[in-house]
Design an enzyme around this catalytic site. Structure first.
Site, PDB file in Angstrom:
ATOM      1  N   CYS A 180     -10.971  -1.638 -10.688  1.00  0.00           N
ATOM      2  CA  CYS A 180     -10.290  -0.520 -10.013  1.00  0.00           C
ATOM      3  C   CYS A 180      -8.925  -0.897  -9.437  1.00  0.00           C
ATOM      4  CB  CYS A 180     -11.170   0.068  -8.924  1.00  0.00           C
ATOM      5  SG  CYS A 180     -11.459  -1.044  -7.545  1.00  0.00           S
ATOM      6  N   ARG A 226     -10.477   5.014  -1.230  1.00  0.00           N
ATOM      7  CA  ARG A 226     -10.008   4.091  -0.174  1.00  0.00           C
ATOM      8  C   ARG A 226     -10.115   4.803   1.176  1.00  0.00           C
ATOM      9  NH1 ARG A 226      -5.872   2.615  -4.355  1.00  0.00           N
ATOM     10  NH2 ARG A 226      -5.869   0.352  -4.542  1.00  0.00           N
ATOM     11  N   HIS A 248       0.814  -1.214   0.000  1.00  0.00           N
ATOM     12  CA  HIS A 248       0.000   0.000   0.000  1.00  0.00           C
ATOM     13  C   HIS A 248       0.849   1.266   0.000  1.00  0.00           C
ATOM     14  CE1 HIS A 248      -3.344  -2.742   0.511  1.00  0.00           C
ATOM     15  NE2 HIS A 248      -4.014  -1.785  -0.077  1.00  0.00           N
ATOM     16  N   ASN A 296      -5.961  -6.054  -7.766  1.00  0.00           N
ATOM     17  CA  ASN A 296      -4.716  -6.345  -7.041  1.00  0.00           C
ATOM     18  C   ASN A 296      -4.894  -7.589  -6.188  1.00  0.00           C
ATOM     19  OD1 ASN A 296      -4.003  -3.841  -8.041  1.00  0.00           O
ATOM     20  ND2 ASN A 296      -4.552  -2.767  -6.160  1.00  0.00           N
ATOM     21  N   ASP A 297      -5.996  -7.620  -5.454  1.00  0.00           N
ATOM     22  CA  ASP A 297      -6.250  -8.793  -4.630  1.00  0.00           C
ATOM     23  C   ASP A 297      -6.703  -9.968  -5.483  1.00  0.00           C
ATOM     24  OD1 ASP A 297      -5.662  -8.404  -1.858  1.00  0.00           O
ATOM     25  OD2 ASP A 297      -7.149  -6.793  -1.876  1.00  0.00           O
ATOM     26  N   GLU A 329     -12.958  -9.441  -5.160  1.00  0.00           N
ATOM     27  CA  GLU A 329     -11.507  -9.540  -4.973  1.00  0.00           C
ATOM     28  C   GLU A 329     -11.052 -10.963  -4.699  1.00  0.00           C
ATOM     29  OE1 GLU A 329      -9.771  -5.836  -3.150  1.00  0.00           O
ATOM     30  OE2 GLU A 329     -11.588  -5.957  -1.965  1.00  0.00           O
ATOM     31  N   ARG A 332     -15.380   3.278  -0.647  1.00  0.00           N
ATOM     32  CA  ARG A 332     -15.223   1.904  -0.195  1.00  0.00           C
ATOM     33  C   ARG A 332     -15.088   1.933   1.327  1.00  0.00           C
ATOM     34  NH1 ARG A 332     -10.048  -1.579  -1.686  1.00  0.00           N
ATOM     35  NH2 ARG A 332      -8.965  -0.184  -0.270  1.00  0.00           N
ATOM     36  N   ARG A 345       0.816 -10.421  -3.571  1.00  0.00           N
ATOM     37  CA  ARG A 345       1.042  -9.168  -4.294  1.00  0.00           C
ATOM     38  C   ARG A 345       2.215  -8.383  -3.730  1.00  0.00           C
ATOM     39  NH1 ARG A 345      -4.323  -5.691  -2.494  1.00  0.00           N
ATOM     40  NH2 ARG A 345      -3.136  -3.800  -2.881  1.00  0.00           N
TER      41      ARG A 345
HETATM   42  C1  PEP Z   1      -7.541  -4.155  -5.191  1.00  0.00           C
HETATM   43  O1  PEP Z   1      -7.333  -5.125  -4.450  1.00  0.00           O
HETATM   44  O2  PEP Z   1      -7.364  -4.182  -6.415  1.00  0.00           O
HETATM   45  C2  PEP Z   1      -8.018  -2.887  -4.624  1.00  0.00           C
HETATM   46  C3  PEP Z   1      -8.412  -1.910  -5.398  1.00  0.00           C
HETATM   47  O3  PEP Z   1      -7.952  -2.754  -3.282  1.00  0.00           O
HETATM   48  P1  PEP Z   1      -6.586  -2.521  -2.482  1.00  0.00           P
HETATM   49  O4  PEP Z   1      -5.470  -2.377  -3.452  1.00  0.00           O
HETATM   50  O5  PEP Z   1      -6.762  -1.309  -1.650  1.00  0.00           O
HETATM   51  O6  PEP Z   1      -6.479  -3.780  -1.679  1.00  0.00           O
HETATM   52 MG    MG Z   2      -8.110  -5.032  -2.442  1.00  0.00          MG
END
Ligand code: PEP
Ligand code: MG
Length: 761
Positions: free
Chosen positions: A687, A481, A374, A639-640, A616, A517, A650
């Site tokens: 996203c 976020r 993050h 991403n998840d 996710e 979110r 990740r």
């Molecule tokens: C994701 O997982 O793609 C997402 C947008 O949430 P984050 O990256 O904050 O986990």
């Molecule tokens: Mg995520």
């Protein structure tokens, strides 16, 4: 507690008065007002006479691979600055490469011996080489030789080791730099680091160290008794500091406690203390004694293949830093001013700490770090060029050094020369021209040549992100976020504060949609003021909506704050990490209850509401059709989703890049989700970070995604490419590659684009 394993083993020696005498003389020599070369000449003379050995020489690194004879007593003076050897070559080169002492009574017979006629060295039978290194950084080799065939004693070697360490410390301080310099100053050369790309873009600025290195300015003590007192007092302070840390951490986080227990073990280790006391008794300052032990631990850390031992050595390293900070008063919060155009250089950094620095950073360079973290997402959101895995940058960089960060190539130029600066300036100018190009299409829609329009939205998380909304050309905020607000605070925000904040976000969005979110904490997003959990695998642990549903207090407060903030305006809310339809239903029930409560309390309700789920985890893609019908919209957290699809963390650079987002398996999976949403007439968006990569964005659009949410700086390049292609042709290209058995669409798509005159990285 029993005494601990001797991790930083050093020969058991009694303090030698000879070495103390030698150090005393060395201190005097260093205090003299001599220039660099004269100083080195004086030192070799001193050692040779004190140790009654015919030769003493100092070899220093010219460059990473070449050692040069820089001073000698006993070899031919003409050889100074002429004799050079490669790392690993001859006994000197071997000492440097192995970082270990070579002590032999019969040098010509020793493996690797190299005859160097210019030095006259064949006359000498004994050889002892001691590496000169500072905290694992190789600087050179200190050598003594004698005609008589003898091995140097443990006491003599100990004295040489101590001198080598002082030499390293003096080199760090630039003591050998000056007229007739034996070597150029440390930390003055240009150095290039090849790391990994974290966030594209180029930045020119000056180094700002997150945790400045402690510099020991007094390696040799004047009075061992005084130093011993200082060392003991500092260790006492360190022990009570560790005890305090343990008492506040008690019963909260098992992993943290384990580390602190290890700290306590070392802080109370008798052998660690004994070795440092012996060094001080031998004439080192308390700081130098700590650093000597730290250097040994670092050298072993680099060599050890045992993960547990490496972790413990890491603990010892950290503890030594703390002890050095106590002794010197240096370290974090030194009051060092942030330079203009600061480029943050750190081992690693958490998202909270990064948010504290704010957008004033021009670039970020990390020795460790990971692209999926993050902290990297924050850097990306702010479009701050980021290079990770820049090994060695912390040992080289000093506060204020000029630095160029090339986030596109994952390269860092420290103290660049004029030529590099010029080339870099050209690159920045080119990027600026591209920005101008994007600005010219800012107000135009992302309509492809086939007529399909994709809604491009931006990801945000802080009030400070909102000004990018008009300048980026985004149609709204596809992912807000909310946890970032929680991460930058030291305590849980109050409902009224949140409500005021969300209201300001909606004001700043000027009527454009913002998809809030709800709190996604857990995994690497840890709130300092919430009880941490001891979980073996936090990414798959108690995080996001799981926390929200199990402990609904914060979720309810957040939902109330959002409803109040909307105050008659449309409200869009989505829940993170929904793995099962029932989690969405429960979360939505919380939302409905919050609406009822607000109605009863007489608050103005939002004009319209839409409640979505973030997809996710692969499980949700296979939820029954009813789920896709009841949810107001779906947003894919790529991403998840990708990390769970490929079972590739990740945040783990080793596995993260093994799997391509444009792999046919993953694209086919995304297509399946798109079809389910189309069948249910449910809006779908993507996203995750991949939405902001032009090639990925193109594929998603061709597969039927009509809404993509990305960091603001990506909107220009993505829109530019989308407007130039016919998505039907892209789709045909994907199908063709898929049918012909390609595993990734990336190569074929790139080729297809390049035939059309496009180069996409
Ligand atoms: C994701 O997982 O793609 C997402 C947008 O949430 P984050 O990256 O904050 O986990
Ligand atoms: Mg995520």
């Amino acid at each position: 507690m029993t005494d601990q394993p001797d991790i930083a083993a050093s020969p058991e020696v009694s303090p030698e008065t000879e070495s103390r005498k030698l150090l005393g003389r060395l201190r005097e020599a260093l205090a003299e007002d001599a220039a660099g070369q004269a100083r080195l000449d004086r030192i070799v003379h001193l050692i040779a006479t004190s140790m009654e050995t015919e030769v003493c020489s100092i070899y220093l690194f010219r460059d990473a691979e070449t050692l040069e004879l820089c001073a000698t007593e006993g070899l031919m003076p003409e050889a100074v600055h002429q004799t050079r050897m490669r790392l690993g070559e001859g006994l000197v080169g071997r000492t440097a490469r192995s970082r270990t002492i070579i002590n032999t009574a019969d040098a010509p017979a020793a493996p690797g011996f190299r005859y160097m006629p210019e030095t006259g060295e064949e006359r000498f039978s004994s050889f002892c080489g001691v590496p000169i290194q500072r905290l694992g950084d190789r600087l050179g080799v200190l050598v003594v030789q004698s005609k008589a065939a003898r091995e140097y004693t443990a006491d003599e070697i100990y004295a040489l080791e101590v001198v080598a360490m002082v030499l390293a410390e003096m080199a760090e301080l630039g003591a050998f730099v000056g007229e007739g310099a034996a070597l150029s100053a440390r930390h003055t050369h240009p150095v290039l680091f090849r790391g990994t790309q974290g966030q594209e873009g180029a930045a020119a600025g000056n180094v700002y160290l997150h945790e400045p290195r402690v510099v020991v300015t007094n390696p040799i003590s004047e009075d061992p008794e005084v130093e011993l007192g200082r060392l003991r007092a500092a260790v006492e302070q360190l022990r009570s500091m560790v005890d305090d840390m343990l008492s506040t951490a008690r019963s909260v986080d098992a992993e943290q406690i384990q580390v602190l227990e290890a700290y306590r073990m070392f802080a109370n280790s008798r052998s660690w203390m004994r070795r440092m006391e012996a060094d001080v008794a031998a004439g080192l300052s308390a700081e130098a004694a700590v650093e000597k032990e730290q250097g040994l631990a670092r050298a072993r850390m680099g060599q050890s293949g045992d993960a547990y031992l490496r972790d413990r050595l890491h603990d010892l390293d950290d503890l030594s830093n703390r002890l050095l900070r106590i002794l010197t008063g240096q370290g974090r919060d030194t009051g060092a001013e942030m330079p203009d155009n600061p480029v943050l250089v750190a081992r690693n950094i958490g998202p909270g700490e990064l948010l504290d620095y704010g957008k004033r950073l021009k670039g970020i360079v990390l020795e460790e770090g990971s692209v999926g973290s993050h902290a990297a997402i924050v850097a990306r959101a702010w479009a701050i060029p980021l290079v990770i895995h820049a090994r060695g940058v912390l040992t080289e960089a000093l506060n204020g050094d000029a630095i160029l960060v090339d986030g596109d190539q994952g390269v860092v130029h420290l103290r660049p020369d004029e030529q590099v600066k010029k080339a870099f300036g050209d690159k920045i100018a080119m990027a600026e021209r591209a920005l101008e190009r994007y600005a010219s299409i800012r107000e135009l829609p992302a309509t492809a040549r086939c007529g399909t329009t994709i809604s491009l939205q931006m990801n945000a998380g802080l009030m400070a992100d909102l000004p990018s909304l008009p300048s980026s050309g985004a149609e709204g905020v596809g992912l807000f976020r909310t946890e970032l607000q929680f991460l930058i605070r030291n305590q849980m925000p109050k409902r009224a504060e949140l409500s005021a904040l969300y209201s300001r976000v909606m004001d700043a969005a000027g009527g454009k949609r913002v998809a809030f979110r709800t709190l996604d904490i857990g995994s690497d997003k840890v709130l300092s003021y919430m009880k941490p959990n001891d979980e073996p695998n936090p990414a798959m642990g108690w995080r996001a909506i799981r926390v929200g549903l199990d402990k609904p207090g914060v979720l309810r407060m957040q939902l109330q704050a959002l409803i109040r903030a909307a105050n008659g305006r449309p409200l869009s809310v989505m829940f993170p990490f929904i793995a099962h339809p029932n989690e969405f239903r429960d979360a939505r029930a919380e939302f409905d209850k919050a609406m009822d409560r607000e109605r009863i309390l007489g608050h103005v309700l939002p004009q319209t509401t839409e409640v979505g789920a973030m997809l996710e985890t692969p499980s949700l893609a296979y939820a029954p059709a009813a789920f896709f019908e009841e949810v107001d919209f779906i947003s894919i957290g790529g991403n998840d989703l990708k990390q769970f699809f490929f079972a590739a963390d990740r945040e783990n650079e080793r596995v993260r890049r093994r799997y391509d987002t444009l792999d046919v398996s993953f694209l086919s999976f995304l297509e399946l989700i798109a079809e389910k949403c189309r069948a249910a007439d449910t809006p779908l968006s993507f996203c995750g970070e991949d939405a902001g990569r032009p090639l990925e964005a193109l594929c998603f659009a061709a597969l039927g995604f009509t809404s993509l949410s990305m960091r603001p700086a990506s909107i220009g390049p993505v829109k530019h490419l989308l407007r130039s292609v016919d998505l039907r042709e892209v789709r045909a290209e994907i199908d063709r590659a898929r049918e012909s058995g390609e595993q990734s669409i990336r190569g074929p798509l790139r080729q297809w684009l390049s035939r059309a005159g496009w180069y996409v990285a």
